[in-house]
Scaffold this active site. Sequence first.
Site, PDB file in Angstrom:
ATOM      1  N   CYS A  96      -1.824  -8.014   1.695  1.00 21.93           N
ATOM      2  CA  CYS A  96      -1.034  -7.161   0.809  1.00 21.93           C
ATOM      3  C   CYS A  96      -0.901  -7.887  -0.516  1.00 21.93           C
ATOM      4  O   CYS A  96      -0.259  -8.938  -0.595  1.00 21.93           O
ATOM      5  CB  CYS A  96       0.340  -6.875   1.412  1.00 21.93           C
ATOM      6  SG  CYS A  96       1.394  -5.869   0.338  1.00 21.93           S
ATOM      7  N   CYS A 229       0.327  -0.380  -5.380  1.00 22.72           N
ATOM      8  CA  CYS A 229      -0.392  -1.055  -4.301  1.00 22.72           C
ATOM      9  C   CYS A 229      -1.310  -2.088  -4.936  1.00 22.72           C
ATOM     10  O   CYS A 229      -2.245  -1.736  -5.662  1.00 22.72           O
ATOM     11  CB  CYS A 229      -1.201  -0.044  -3.481  1.00 22.72           C
ATOM     12  SG  CYS A 229      -2.248  -0.818  -2.216  1.00 22.72           S
TER      13      CYS A 229
END
Length: 320
Positions: A96, A229
């Site tokens: 991530c 993101c």
Amino acid sequence: MTVDIPFTKMVGTGNDFLIVDTVQHPFAVAQGGVLSRGEGHRALGPLKTAWPRAARAMCDRRYGVGADGLLVLERSRVASVRMRIFNPDGSEAEMCGNGARCVARYLHERSRQKDRVTIDTKAGTLEALVQGERVAMHMPDPRRLRLSLQVDADRRTFRLASVDTGVPHAVAVIDRLDHVDVERIGRQLRFHQAFRPRGTNVDFIEVKRPDYLRIRTYERGVEAETLACGTGVAAAAVIHALRTKAARVPRPRPRRITVETKSGETLVVSLTVGNGRHRRQITNVTLEGAVRQICQGTFSWRTLPAPQREAARQAGKGSR
């Protein structure tokens, strides 16, 4: 049984995360079911295997704290810390980008010394440079690149590219980004057979200038559109750099691409475009942007034994 879990909530470009630091705060489940500290990292006991359930409870925006993911920090032999990433649905992700940047800022604030930190993930070891609120994260080199895909969804054919920037992403270039139904189309593409068995994150991008993009992302595991993101921003920049004429250069060339997320904040992607053995390739990908701490607290999580959990799950099904 109730377990009190200390957390720090941080946000990077609109992506918010709950960080649970089991290195700084080793804890265990005591006899009375209340959290106790000081028994060492290995004393996590049943909680160590319960992070998926904890993530579902803590990330819930109505009955929990609310977040795009739970980041659990553990000891590492190869880096400053090991980061495990749990999505709101309880699934564990390999990487991530914005989460790693939040962890880097957290570690920097904790130590008050090191500007450079390393983070061990399932996608490899990451290195970050922290300068105030700005965090620059060196990303894994992109892989599993496919530039020419045609996928049917929402009664039309999308020309996509896909790439793995730590996790898989499908990227579609759109003329009018604000008119896209990201939730509906993103969900269809996320589960499309072209991306089985892992599924994919889905990024819709609009090119405003050669060095400026806008992006909206449907995130796998969150199963919704998010405000930002990090790996999606990196994927968008990688695909854009490879598709532009500027990519056709005789020698490696650095590029900087600014990407505006749904939150309105921007991330800057630095990368190098070069020529591989069979095709152009991207290396030296760095993701840079602001990171802020929101709050600290303790989440009182009431766990249930397995039989009660199953009964509650079945009762929930019946009430729908």
